[in-house]
Write a protein that holds these residues in place. Sequence first.
Motif, mmCIF file in Angstrom:
data_model
loop_
_atom_site.group_PDB
_atom_site.id
_atom_site.type_symbol
_atom_site.label_atom_id
_atom_site.label_comp_id
_atom_site.label_asym_id
_atom_site.label_seq_id
_atom_site.Cartn_x
_atom_site.Cartn_y
_atom_site.Cartn_z
ATOM 1 N N LYS A 65 0.820 -1.214 0.000
ATOM 2 C CA LYS A 65 0.000 0.000 0.000
ATOM 3 C C LYS A 65 0.861 1.275 0.000
ATOM 4 O O LYS A 65 0.475 2.297 -0.578
ATOM 5 C CB LYS A 65 -0.923 -0.013 1.230
ATOM 6 C CG LYS A 65 -2.146 0.860 1.072
ATOM 7 C CD LYS A 65 -3.229 0.460 2.058
ATOM 8 C CE LYS A 65 -4.544 1.120 1.696
ATOM 9 N NZ LYS A 65 -4.837 2.393 2.087
ATOM 10 N N PRO A 85 -4.046 9.599 -6.815
ATOM 11 C CA PRO A 85 -5.464 9.930 -6.597
ATOM 12 C C PRO A 85 -6.275 8.665 -6.315
ATOM 13 O O PRO A 85 -5.979 7.590 -6.842
ATOM 14 C CB PRO A 85 -5.901 10.548 -7.918
ATOM 15 C CG PRO A 85 -4.654 10.902 -8.643
ATOM 16 C CD PRO A 85 -3.590 9.991 -8.154
ATOM 17 N N GLU A 86 -7.294 8.869 -5.520
ATOM 18 C CA GLU A 86 -8.191 7.780 -5.128
ATOM 19 C C GLU A 86 -8.766 7.030 -6.341
ATOM 20 O O GLU A 86 -8.802 5.808 -6.374
ATOM 21 C CB GLU A 86 -9.326 8.485 -4.373
ATOM 22 C CG GLU A 86 -10.224 7.665 -3.526
ATOM 23 C CD GLU A 86 -11.329 8.585 -2.980
ATOM 24 O OE1 GLU A 86 -12.489 8.228 -3.152
ATOM 25 O OE2 GLU A 86 -11.012 9.680 -2.442
ATOM 26 N N ILE A 139 -6.241 4.729 -7.960
ATOM 27 C CA ILE A 139 -6.028 3.544 -7.116
ATOM 28 C C ILE A 139 -7.188 2.568 -7.297
ATOM 29 O O ILE A 139 -6.997 1.359 -7.467
ATOM 30 C CB ILE A 139 -5.880 3.953 -5.627
ATOM 31 C CG1 ILE A 139 -4.594 4.775 -5.431
ATOM 32 C CG2 ILE A 139 -5.891 2.733 -4.721
ATOM 33 C CD1 ILE A 139 -4.443 5.411 -4.060
ATOM 34 N N GLU A 140 -8.391 3.130 -7.313
ATOM 35 C CA GLU A 140 -9.582 2.280 -7.441
ATOM 36 C C GLU A 140 -9.587 1.546 -8.793
ATOM 37 O O GLU A 140 -9.889 0.350 -8.866
ATOM 38 C CB GLU A 140 -10.841 3.156 -7.300
ATOM 39 C CG GLU A 140 -12.078 2.344 -6.984
ATOM 40 C CD GLU A 140 -13.296 3.225 -6.718
ATOM 41 O OE1 GLU A 140 -14.399 2.675 -6.750
ATOM 42 O OE2 GLU A 140 -13.151 4.446 -6.483
ATOM 43 N N GLU A 161 -7.134 16.846 -9.290
ATOM 44 C CA GLU A 161 -8.050 16.158 -8.383
ATOM 45 C C GLU A 161 -9.130 17.102 -7.852
ATOM 46 O O GLU A 161 -10.244 16.693 -7.554
ATOM 47 C CB GLU A 161 -7.272 15.516 -7.236
ATOM 48 C CG GLU A 161 -6.411 14.339 -7.695
ATOM 49 C CD GLU A 161 -7.190 13.338 -8.560
ATOM 50 O OE1 GLU A 161 -8.181 12.769 -8.086
ATOM 51 O OE2 GLU A 161 -6.814 13.132 -9.730
ATOM 52 N N LYS A 170 -17.656 5.724 -8.396
ATOM 53 C CA LYS A 170 -17.574 7.026 -9.085
ATOM 54 C C LYS A 170 -17.885 6.899 -10.563
ATOM 55 O O LYS A 170 -17.519 5.910 -11.207
ATOM 56 C CB LYS A 170 -16.138 7.567 -8.981
ATOM 57 C CG LYS A 170 -15.776 8.215 -7.663
ATOM 58 C CD LYS A 170 -14.492 9.051 -7.858
ATOM 59 C CE LYS A 170 -14.073 9.730 -6.588
ATOM 60 N NZ LYS A 170 -13.406 8.834 -5.663
#
Length: 675
Positions: free
Chosen positions: A187, A194-195, A198-199, A350, A453
């Motif tokens: 990790k 950015p989230e 990563i997702e 972002e 998202k």
Amino acid sequence: MSILTTLFNTLHNTAPFSKIKNEDYLPAFIEGIALAKAEIDAIVQNEVIPTFENTIEALDYSGYILDRISSIFFNLNSAETNDEIQKIAQEVSPLLSDFSNDITLNAALFAKVKAVYDQKASLNLNPEQTTLLDKKYKSFSRNGANLSEDKKAKLREIDKELSKTSLKFGENALAETQAFQMHLTNKDDLAGLPEGTIEAARSLAQSQEKEGWIFTLDYPSYIPFVTYADSRELRKKMAIASGAKGFQNNEFDNQQNVLKIAKLRFDRAQLLGYATHAHFVLEERMAQSPEKVLSFSNDLLAKAKPAALKEFAELTAFAKELDGIEQLEKWDGAYYSEKLKQKLFDLDDEKLKPYFQLEKVLEGAFITAEKLFGLHFEATKAIDKYHEEVATYEVKDDNNNLVAVFYADFFPRKGKRNGAWMTSYKSQYIKDGSNERPHISIVCNFTKPTETKPSLLTFNEVTTLFHEFGHALHGILANTTYPSLSGTSVFWDFVELPSQIMENWCYEPEALSLFAHHYQTGEMIPMDLVEKIKESASFQEGMATMRQLSFGLLDMGWHGQDPSNITDIKAFETEQFAATQLYPEVAKNAMSTAFSHIFQGGYSSGYYSYKWAEVLDADAFEYFKEKGIFNKEVANKFKGNILSKGGTEPPMELYKRFRGQEPKPDALLRRAGLI
């Protein structure tokens, strides 16, 4: 008769993608070539004296079925390919190359074309007919019609080799992009990312039944990684992998393909009586000669270089101050530029992305087209598509008449090449009183929606969407008689004007208010953010200009001289980049081996045209700014003189009719903050 060679029994005669099988293509190509040959034979055997109608017009309308099969097949080879399609492409390309040469090297056909061309002065042709006659004559003379028989045979060999080698180049570049994956399980390695990135990496790993996160060289994965990942080592790993595509001495190596393509193009140009491939290509461009391109590029370079060196020094000092970096490397550029931009403008992607939901941005492009050109995009499920992710639309005018069919394909997947492009499945033309409307497509590689998202775009992706949509408008609004002069069939250094001008609306509050709304709250993007977007538009513009010019100069290096003595691609590139280099060289990387624009796309000797067209687009947009960015009068002039006219007249004439004068580079230099 194959499904591909009959009239499609579909809405607006659109391609019946779901019914086409891979095994349909080869027989359809063979049948399509036979049908087209029969049309050519009919022109040649016609015993009536050659006229504009029975020779030049007939030639332009011929081969319609073959053109449709080709556009469907080769578009899918870019957007939805597989091993089978690639194998068919290798079989079909030599057939098409042969057929093309069968036309241009057909002495009896050329004699008829020349007979009409020789009486041009007395034919009383309109401007579009005059252009068509010139183009048809040149398509023969520039492709070997005046050569002796032995040289014609040599030309055929070269063209066959070129088409196969270019295809191989593209297959290798795609294979190299897809062969690399960086699989992370710690990790801590994700710090800075950015989230959403990563997702997306997590869901890719899950789809492969792996733990952790997988990053790839596809743009939506690669760009955020090298821009935000705090780990310098991992950025380096990604950047080197990207820069090594086609340069790894493996089965997908492109070094020999690059040398072979450059040499074949040079030999072809020499055979046709031109000094180099660039001389051959530029004869049919606004720029007209390699000398003009080089003087244009070097002139811009002289203006951009002082700014670029200053910007690079600032970036270097910033990285040293922030992290003690002594020497900026290529894998540091995007990372520290983003940090510096955040510091100077308090602006980062972002913060912006929540305001740029893909569906809303697309809707914004549609509304912009409606306000400017009276177009209405209506989503429909009644049009067949080649992948479930493709969206389909009917485009109508204010009177509800069909203007075009529009396809949009936005996400990366296996079998789809990187980047963004516009293409068409059917050209617009007028025949027997019927105005056949075009079928236009844009293809991009944006971040997919995730479980939590929707697809949220970076600002750069917003301008990419508007750019490709500008090309699409050039196709959609086409209104010419002849298919070969329709839509984007214009000089290559003019084709980027409609696309690049559309990017300007992305910086205007009046346009942003149409689509930049927060995906969760619906609130409009705050004006201070819009101001920052505008202020930051010229951030590091000197470096960006120099980078773009370096690609154009590399292109001219390959094509503006005899490449026979080039044996070491890396050494050659180093020499070409000498005047524009900022970062230290990376031994494992080469650009040419994955430079698909010039070795597989149509940009050979034409990469400069992005900058050339920027001069046009900055000058043209200043006109909109003077009168209002949604001013109907200016929009109608742009539509009437540029978008609808295709390649029917010399582009400078069309531009002057729109603008009232030739373009001046000052608007571009002002916009870029270089003066």
